[in-house]
Write a protein that holds these residues in place. Structure first.
Motif, mmCIF file in Angstrom:
data_model
loop_
_atom_site.group_PDB
_atom_site.id
_atom_site.type_symbol
_atom_site.label_atom_id
_atom_site.label_comp_id
_atom_site.label_asym_id
_atom_site.label_seq_id
_atom_site.Cartn_x
_atom_site.Cartn_y
_atom_site.Cartn_z
ATOM 1 N N VAL A 159 38.803 55.410 99.697
ATOM 2 C CA VAL A 159 38.830 56.485 100.685
ATOM 3 C C VAL A 159 39.784 57.558 100.186
ATOM 4 O O VAL A 159 40.816 57.249 99.587
ATOM 5 N N GLU A 160 39.423 58.819 100.393
ATOM 6 C CA GLU A 160 40.251 59.933 99.906
ATOM 7 C C GLU A 160 40.785 60.812 101.017
ATOM 8 O O GLU A 160 41.622 61.673 100.786
ATOM 9 N N SER A 161 40.262 60.615 102.232
ATOM 10 C CA SER A 161 40.659 61.491 103.326
ATOM 11 C C SER A 161 40.415 60.787 104.647
ATOM 12 O O SER A 161 39.462 60.022 104.790
ATOM 13 N N MET A 162 41.269 61.041 105.622
ATOM 14 C CA MET A 162 41.058 60.514 106.968
ATOM 15 C C MET A 162 40.404 61.573 107.853
ATOM 16 O O MET A 162 40.409 61.461 109.085
ATOM 17 N N HIS A 163 39.823 62.575 107.235
ATOM 18 C CA HIS A 163 39.159 63.690 107.914
ATOM 19 C C HIS A 163 37.646 63.458 107.892
ATOM 20 O O HIS A 163 37.125 62.669 107.104
ATOM 21 N N ASP A 164 36.926 64.184 108.741
ATOM 22 C CA ASP A 164 35.472 64.033 108.810
ATOM 23 C C ASP A 164 34.758 64.406 107.512
ATOM 24 O O ASP A 164 33.583 64.066 107.344
ATOM 25 N N ILE A 165 35.438 65.070 106.592
ATOM 26 C CA ILE A 165 34.813 65.383 105.312
ATOM 27 C C ILE A 165 34.367 64.102 104.611
ATOM 28 O O ILE A 165 33.433 64.103 103.802
ATOM 29 N N ARG A 175 42.138 53.204 97.005
ATOM 30 C CA ARG A 175 41.657 53.696 95.711
ATOM 31 C C ARG A 175 41.169 55.125 95.925
ATOM 32 O O ARG A 175 40.110 55.346 96.509
ATOM 33 N N ILE A 176 41.982 56.050 95.461
ATOM 34 C CA ILE A 176 41.769 57.475 95.749
ATOM 35 C C ILE A 176 41.191 58.188 94.528
ATOM 36 O O ILE A 176 41.804 58.179 93.455
ATOM 37 N N THR A 177 40.033 58.801 94.710
ATOM 38 C CA THR A 177 39.455 59.632 93.648
ATOM 39 C C THR A 177 38.915 60.891 94.308
ATOM 40 O O THR A 177 37.719 60.986 94.625
ATOM 41 N N PRO A 178 39.774 61.882 94.547
ATOM 42 C CA PRO A 178 39.347 63.069 95.288
ATOM 43 C C PRO A 178 38.289 63.895 94.559
ATOM 44 O O PRO A 178 38.270 63.957 93.325
ATOM 45 N N THR A 179 37.437 64.517 95.347
ATOM 46 C CA THR A 179 36.490 65.501 94.840
ATOM 47 C C THR A 179 37.018 66.893 95.189
ATOM 48 O O THR A 179 38.053 67.028 95.856
ATOM 49 N N ILE A 180 36.299 67.895 94.776
ATOM 50 C CA ILE A 180 36.682 69.269 95.111
ATOM 51 C C ILE A 180 36.721 69.481 96.627
ATOM 52 O O ILE A 180 37.436 70.363 97.122
ATOM 53 N N PHE A 181 36.009 68.638 97.383
ATOM 54 C CA PHE A 181 35.975 68.762 98.842
ATOM 55 C C PHE A 181 37.054 67.918 99.520
ATOM 56 O O PHE A 181 37.809 68.424 100.360
ATOM 57 N N THR A 182 37.136 66.643 99.182
ATOM 58 C CA THR A 182 38.089 65.776 99.881
ATOM 59 C C THR A 182 39.536 66.099 99.552
ATOM 60 O O THR A 182 40.437 65.756 100.319
ATOM 61 N N VAL A 183 39.772 66.790 98.441
ATOM 62 C CA VAL A 183 41.148 67.126 98.086
ATOM 63 C C VAL A 183 41.781 68.055 99.119
ATOM 64 O O VAL A 183 43.003 68.068 99.292
ATOM 65 N N TYR A 184 40.949 68.803 99.832
ATOM 66 C CA TYR A 184 41.493 69.746 100.813
ATOM 67 C C TYR A 184 42.232 69.012 101.927
ATOM 68 O O TYR A 184 43.187 69.544 102.501
ATOM 69 N N HIS A 185 41.813 67.801 102.238
ATOM 70 C CA HIS A 185 42.481 67.006 103.274
ATOM 71 C C HIS A 185 43.131 65.763 102.683
ATOM 72 O O HIS A 185 43.270 64.733 103.361
ATOM 73 N N LEU A 186 43.558 65.870 101.447
ATOM 74 C CA LEU A 186 44.236 64.758 100.784
ATOM 75 C C LEU A 186 45.543 64.415 101.489
ATOM 76 O O LEU A 186 45.987 63.263 101.472
ATOM 77 N N ASP A 187 46.141 65.398 102.122
ATOM 78 C CA ASP A 187 47.393 65.154 102.842
ATOM 79 C C ASP A 187 47.222 64.115 103.951
ATOM 80 O O ASP A 187 48.167 63.376 104.269
#
Length: 438
Positions: free
Chosen positions: A257-263, A297-309
């Protein structure tokens, strides 16, 4: 140079892909086929195959290999790569390579291989076992080899964007074959010092073969002497898992998982972050009850990185680490490095806000062994700072303009199938995506 390219992994590790094909390393994301398959080649036979011996020989001569390119990229970004983690198992530190290589407890093993064209008399002790591609999700950054749902979607996607998507060959889950499963278990019994098995899919907790193998390992008395791990997308929880946990020496559970946001719901379609969050809390309850290890296990994409925080906050508030700082390299149009500068700065501001809010301190030295219970706090801090430093220092690819245009075509194809729009999840990206033809 030996220091820059050597890795001890092929002396104790190998991988079986979802279709039963062998691969020399879990961190080789190129999906190249070795030509050897568990259907026709025994596990121990492959370990001294021409491919494995050739890889060892190249590494001992300080040669760069295609197998290792993912780790070399992460090394170049000052991340803790898989290579560094594997070297640690041989007591080799890249910061003091020459001395620690010569003093490594595995030095004589390396020397033997050097003198015998890469052959080794040792047996593997660490295996990654991809059981099949049966999966309930079609994550847009995944590959059909690892997702049956995505495999079906690629057939339709190839008709929409034939230059970006291919018609995948049908994958056959090797572990669904009881004869092959028995052959695999028999090979494991021949490894006296087996230490660790990591199971993947598909969605591992969705696969009957995962539970079948665990039960066989328990029945034959192997389980009590080994550690197992698996990685899940968080959409599946079953009480079966709890029955298995106490039978093994140690259990590690990784949550992708890379984000706890709806993205998350857009990128990991059709999962729902509300369900994932609920299951994550169940996994953490198992951690507290049975002292198993849980990590993200975090592997952000160009989209999920926006809510990586949001995932950083989750880590801090739940005292759970991220296993490693992964950098997505394929599909190339989903790479974080394609972010425009204004969005990159926004992401950095959000990460810095987390750092300040929780008073995080960058560890003085890179922590390679991230599974130590006494280092959870420092590991969390290091992961946060690693991503911040990566976002500050990466170079925008020379092909960025073409790659961004490809990104739009890539996601529009998926959106035709899923009936959604990225702008419903990330309205902050509208200016950027419109400028690329969205």
């Amino acid at each position: 140079m030996l220091r820059d390219h050597f890795c001890s992994s092929p002396w104790f590790h190998l991988r079986i892909n979802p279709n039963g094909g062998y691969a020399p390393c879990r961190w080789d994301f190129s999906l190249r086929n070795s030509g050897k398959n568990i259907r026709d080649t025994g596990l121990l036979e492959y370990f001294n195959s021409e491919e494995m011996c050739g890889l060892r020989n190249s590494l001992l001569h300080g040669e760069a290999t295609l197998t290792c390119q993912s780790c070399h990229y992460e090394d170049g970004q000052n991340k803790v790569s898989g290579r560094q983690r594997q070297l640690l198992k041989s007591a080799i530190d890249v910061r003091n390579f020459d001395k620690t290589f010569c003093s490594s407890p595995h030095y004589e093993i390396f020397k033997h291989s050097y003198e015998h064209q890469g052959k080794t008399s040792k047996l593997p002790v660490d295996l990654q076992i991809d059981l099949g591609n049966t999966c309930n999700s079609a994550c847009i950054m995944c590959h059909p080899m690892f997702s049956s749902r995505l495999q079906d979607e690629y057939i339709k996607l190839s008709a929409i964007e034939p230059n970006l998507f291919f018609v995948p060959a049908r994958s056959h889950n090797w572990a669904d074959d009881p004869v092959l499963l028995e052959k695999f278990i028999n090979d494991l019994e021949k490894i006296p010092d087996l230490k660790y098995l990591h199971f993947l899919g598909g969605e591992t907790l969705y696969l009957k073969s995962f539970y079948n193998i665990c039960e066989k390992l328990i029945e034959r008395g192997i389980a009590k002497n080994i550690s197992i791990g698996t990685t899940t997308n968080g959409t599946v929880y079953t009480p079966k898992l709890e029955k298995i946990l106490t039978e093994f020496k140690h259990v590690h559970l990784g949550l992708s998982v890379e984000s706890m946001h709806d993205i998350n719901d857009y990128v990991r379609w059709p999962s729902k972050i509300s369900d994932v969050r609920s299951n994550m809390q169940k996994f953490l309850s198992l951690r507290d009850k049975y002292n198993i290890q849980v990590s993200l296990r975090i592997t952000p994409t160009i989209f999920t990185v926006y809510h990586l925080d949001t995932i950083f906050k989750y880590m801090i508030e739940n005292n759970v680490i991220a296993e490693s700082c992964n950098i997505l390299q394929d599909p190339r149009s989903l790479r974080v490095e394609l972010l425009p500068d204004d969005l990159r700065q926004t992401v950095l501001e959000k990460i810095n806000k987390v750092i300040n809010q929780y008073n995080l301190i960058d560890p003085c030295q890179s922590i390679v062994n991230r599974r130590r219970d006494d280092l959870i706090g420092p590991v969390i801090s290091q992961v946060v700072f690693e991503y911040r430093n990566f976002l500050e220092s990466y170079q925008t690819p020379a092909t960025a303009t073409a790659d961004r245009e490809e990104l739009v075509k890539f996601i529009r194809a998926f959106e035709k199938l899923h009936g959604n729009s990225i702008l419903d999840y990330l309205p902050e990206y509208e200016k950027f995506l419109r400028s690329c033809g969205y």
